[in-house]
Write an enzyme that holds these catalytic residues in place. Sequence first.
Site, PDB file in Angstrom:
ATOM      1  N   ARG A  73      -3.454 -18.500 -92.826  1.00 50.91           N
ATOM      2  CA  ARG A  73      -4.217 -17.717 -93.799  1.00 50.91           C
ATOM      3  C   ARG A  73      -4.697 -18.615 -94.930  1.00 50.91           C
ATOM      4  O   ARG A  73      -4.077 -19.643 -95.228  1.00 50.91           O
ATOM      5  CB  ARG A  73      -3.344 -16.592 -94.374  1.00 50.91           C
ATOM      6  CG  ARG A  73      -2.832 -15.627 -93.328  1.00 50.91           C
ATOM      7  CD  ARG A  73      -2.076 -14.488 -93.978  1.00 50.91           C
ATOM      8  NE  ARG A  73      -2.965 -13.601 -94.671  1.00 50.91           N
ATOM      9  CZ  ARG A  73      -3.355 -12.401 -94.212  1.00 50.91           C
ATOM     10  NH1 ARG A  73      -2.873 -11.924 -93.087  1.00 50.91           N
ATOM     11  NH2 ARG A  73      -4.192 -11.667 -94.893  1.00 50.91           N
TER      12      ARG A  73
ATOM     13  N   GLU B  66      -5.126 -17.823 -85.098  1.00 47.12           N
ATOM     14  CA  GLU B  66      -5.881 -16.738 -85.730  1.00 47.12           C
ATOM     15  C   GLU B  66      -6.446 -17.276 -87.024  1.00 47.12           C
ATOM     16  O   GLU B  66      -5.726 -17.907 -87.807  1.00 47.12           O
ATOM     17  CB  GLU B  66      -4.957 -15.562 -86.058  1.00 47.12           C
ATOM     18  CG  GLU B  66      -4.524 -14.777 -84.871  1.00 47.12           C
ATOM     19  CD  GLU B  66      -3.587 -13.651 -85.294  1.00 47.12           C
ATOM     20  OE1 GLU B  66      -3.540 -13.302 -86.488  1.00 47.12           O
ATOM     21  OE2 GLU B  66      -2.895 -13.147 -84.419  1.00 47.12           O
TER      22      GLU B  66
ATOM     23  N   THR C 265      -3.163  -8.159 -91.158  1.00 48.43           N
ATOM     24  CA  THR C 265      -4.579  -7.957 -90.851  1.00 48.43           C
ATOM     25  C   THR C 265      -4.880  -6.460 -90.756  1.00 48.43           C
ATOM     26  O   THR C 265      -4.212  -5.743 -90.026  1.00 48.43           O
ATOM     27  CB  THR C 265      -4.923  -8.647 -89.507  1.00 48.43           C
ATOM     28  OG1 THR C 265      -4.438  -9.981 -89.573  1.00 48.43           O
ATOM     29  CG2 THR C 265      -6.412  -8.652 -89.262  1.00 48.43           C
TER      30      THR C 265
ATOM     31  N   ARG D 210       0.435 -18.066 -96.928  1.00 48.49           N
ATOM     32  CA  ARG D 210       1.663 -17.329 -97.302  1.00 48.49           C
ATOM     33  C   ARG D 210       2.793 -17.524 -96.289  1.00 48.49           C
ATOM     34  O   ARG D 210       3.942 -17.350 -96.623  1.00 48.49           O
ATOM     35  CB  ARG D 210       1.367 -15.846 -97.483  1.00 48.49           C
ATOM     36  CG  ARG D 210       1.026 -15.127 -96.215  1.00 48.49           C
ATOM     37  CD  ARG D 210       0.883 -13.641 -96.443  1.00 48.49           C
ATOM     38  NE  ARG D 210      -0.311 -13.311 -97.202  1.00 48.49           N
ATOM     39  CZ  ARG D 210      -0.895 -12.115 -97.153  1.00 48.49           C
ATOM     40  NH1 ARG D 210      -0.365 -11.155 -96.431  1.00 48.49           N
ATOM     41  NH2 ARG D 210      -2.000 -11.882 -97.829  1.00 48.49           N
TER      42      ARG D 210
ATOM     43  N   ASN E 233       3.651 -14.324 -81.507  1.00 50.62           N
ATOM     44  CA  ASN E 233       3.193 -14.749 -82.830  1.00 50.62           C
ATOM     45  C   ASN E 233       4.424 -15.063 -83.693  1.00 50.62           C
ATOM     46  O   ASN E 233       5.265 -14.186 -83.919  1.00 50.62           O
ATOM     47  CB  ASN E 233       2.361 -13.605 -83.438  1.00 50.62           C
ATOM     48  CG  ASN E 233       1.841 -13.928 -84.824  1.00 50.62           C
ATOM     49  OD1 ASN E 233       2.559 -14.491 -85.636  1.00 50.62           O
ATOM     50  ND2 ASN E 233       0.615 -13.558 -85.099  1.00 50.62           N
TER      51      ASN E 233
ATOM     52  N   HIS F 156      -1.305  -5.998 -82.105  1.00 49.18           N
ATOM     53  CA  HIS F 156      -1.068  -5.540 -83.482  1.00 49.18           C
ATOM     54  C   HIS F 156      -0.223  -4.276 -83.467  1.00 49.18           C
ATOM     55  O   HIS F 156      -0.618  -3.252 -82.934  1.00 49.18           O
ATOM     56  CB  HIS F 156      -2.350  -5.287 -84.281  1.00 49.18           C
ATOM     57  CG  HIS F 156      -2.133  -5.591 -85.741  1.00 49.18           C
ATOM     58  ND1 HIS F 156      -1.374  -4.793 -86.551  1.00 49.18           N
ATOM     59  CD2 HIS F 156      -2.530  -6.641 -86.500  1.00 49.18           C
ATOM     60  CE1 HIS F 156      -1.326  -5.333 -87.761  1.00 49.18           C
ATOM     61  NE2 HIS F 156      -2.010  -6.458 -87.757  1.00 49.18           N
TER      62      HIS F 156
ATOM     63  N   HIS G 299      -1.202 -17.469 -87.414  1.00 45.28           N
ATOM     64  CA  HIS G 299      -2.338 -17.148 -88.288  1.00 45.28           C
ATOM     65  C   HIS G 299      -2.237 -18.033 -89.524  1.00 45.28           C
ATOM     66  O   HIS G 299      -1.331 -17.871 -90.338  1.00 45.28           O
ATOM     67  CB  HIS G 299      -2.252 -15.662 -88.668  1.00 45.28           C
ATOM     68  CG  HIS G 299      -3.419 -15.174 -89.477  1.00 45.28           C
ATOM     69  ND1 HIS G 299      -3.581 -13.851 -89.809  1.00 45.28           N
ATOM     70  CD2 HIS G 299      -4.487 -15.813 -90.017  1.00 45.28           C
ATOM     71  CE1 HIS G 299      -4.690 -13.705 -90.527  1.00 45.28           C
ATOM     72  NE2 HIS G 299      -5.248 -14.885 -90.669  1.00 45.28           N
TER      73      HIS G 299
ATOM     74  N   HIS H 246       6.104 -14.767 -88.735  1.00 44.96           N
ATOM     75  CA  HIS H 246       7.134 -14.245 -89.635  1.00 44.96           C
ATOM     76  C   HIS H 246       8.428 -15.054 -89.629  1.00 44.96           C
ATOM     77  O   HIS H 246       9.288 -14.850 -90.482  1.00 44.96           O
ATOM     78  CB  HIS H 246       7.340 -12.752 -89.401  1.00 44.96           C
ATOM     79  CG  HIS H 246       6.104 -12.005 -89.785  1.00 44.96           C
ATOM     80  ND1 HIS H 246       5.531 -12.131 -91.034  1.00 44.96           N
ATOM     81  CD2 HIS H 246       5.273 -11.202 -89.075  1.00 44.96           C
ATOM     82  CE1 HIS H 246       4.422 -11.411 -91.083  1.00 44.96           C
ATOM     83  NE2 HIS H 246       4.241 -10.841 -89.907  1.00 44.96           N
TER      84      HIS H 246
ATOM     85  N   GLU I 168      -9.816  -9.439 -78.497  1.00 40.79           N
ATOM     86  CA  GLU I 168      -8.470  -8.884 -78.622  1.00 40.79           C
ATOM     87  C   GLU I 168      -8.641  -7.519 -79.279  1.00 40.79           C
ATOM     88  O   GLU I 168      -9.098  -7.423 -80.426  1.00 40.79           O
ATOM     89  CB  GLU I 168      -7.579  -9.782 -79.486  1.00 40.79           C
ATOM     90  CG  GLU I 168      -6.184  -9.187 -79.661  1.00 40.79           C
ATOM     91  CD  GLU I 168      -5.256 -10.085 -80.482  1.00 40.79           C
ATOM     92  OE1 GLU I 168      -5.424 -11.327 -80.466  1.00 40.79           O
ATOM     93  OE2 GLU I 168      -4.365  -9.522 -81.141  1.00 40.79           O
TER      94      GLU I 168
HETATM   95  N1  PXP Z   1      -3.166  -9.866 -83.276  1.00 42.16           N
HETATM   96  C1  PXP Z   1      -3.750 -10.161 -84.457  1.00 42.16           C
HETATM   97  C2  PXP Z   1      -5.200 -10.487 -84.472  1.00 42.16           C
HETATM   98  C3  PXP Z   1      -2.987 -10.191 -85.651  1.00 42.16           C
HETATM   99  O1  PXP Z   1      -3.586 -10.485 -86.822  1.00 42.16           O
HETATM  100  C4  PXP Z   1      -1.604  -9.930 -85.579  1.00 42.16           C
HETATM  101  C5  PXP Z   1      -0.767 -10.015 -86.823  1.00 42.16           C
HETATM  102  O2  PXP Z   1      -0.743 -11.311 -87.301  1.00 42.16           O
HETATM  103  C6  PXP Z   1      -1.044  -9.643 -84.317  1.00 42.16           C
HETATM  104  C7  PXP Z   1      -1.843  -9.591 -83.193  1.00 42.16           C
HETATM  105  C8  PXP Z   1       0.409  -9.372 -84.156  1.00 42.16           C
HETATM  106  O3  PXP Z   1       0.719  -8.186 -84.811  1.00 42.16           O
HETATM  107  P1  PXP Z   1       2.250  -7.791 -84.987  1.00 42.16           P
HETATM  108  O4  PXP Z   1       2.881  -8.804 -85.864  1.00 42.16           O
HETATM  109  O5  PXP Z   1       2.176  -6.423 -85.592  1.00 42.16           O
HETATM  110  O6  PXP Z   1       2.839  -7.778 -83.599  1.00 42.16           O
END
Ligand code: PXP
Length: 244
Positions: free
Chosen positions: A45, A70, A101, A49, A7, A197, A43, A10, A151
């Site tokens: 949003r 996402e 999330t 952001r 992901n 997550h 994601h 960030h 998931e």
């Molecule tokens: N899965 C989902 C559904 C999420 O919303 C997120 C965060 O955007 C992640 C996985 C990844 O989480 P992390 O950034 O804590 O690894």
Amino acid sequence: MTRLGVNVDHVATVRQARRAPEPDPVTAALLAELAGADGITVHLRGDRRHIRERDVRLLREVVTTRLNLEMAITGEMVEIATRLLPNTATLVPETDEEVTTEGGLDVMARPESVRSAIRTLEGAGLEVSLFIDPDLEQLDAASRIGAGLVELNTAAYAEAVPKGLSEHEPGYRRELDKMVEASEFAASRGIRVLAGHGLTYRNVRPISRIPQVEELNIGHNIVARATLVGMERAVREMLSAMNA
Ligand code: PXP
């Protein structure tokens, strides 16, 4: 081998901190793929952001593995997903105040809106995944509306091992057992299982060892390490933490 979806939200968070063109999450995604990532997740949003529609559009063009979007269940997001056509849409709850999330979808509370989003997205050719807590009642509700992919939310597991793995951390066993039980329950209903997550280099291994878990979605911890050692090395180190 458990697959890794990276992901890159960030990377866009750093860009948006200065409303600058850099760093580009699209570049980060390509480097993650070069290092062996099996998929890229973003994601989009409602408040934009971090990831912006432009990112999803470009990622759709250049990602050669799989693109997972996402998204909240809103008319706006369903329209964007059916237009931009990521491989997978992961349905997540979303509030403006949250930092990230918080918790999985409450499928029991709104089965009809989840079912209708699944139908529309699958109708456009997307695979649909539901982000839900490792809770048998929620999984049962997901099964009853015909979900084929979930998931499982590992946030509670990750919070139980804040300083890394230790059998002595209160709650570690309990949260891991919940993940194992939920994975087995989902598979018994014919639902494929992903997880994510809060996973880190230190806590990932017990989750990647669960036989039903096909793929992990990991963002913050990889991007955090990538700022120090580079994206390719960060992805390679996560793959080896998962599958060594
Ligand atoms: N899965 C989902 C559904 C999420 O919303 C997120 C965060 O955007 C992640 C996985 C990844 O989480 P992390 O950034 O804590 O690894």
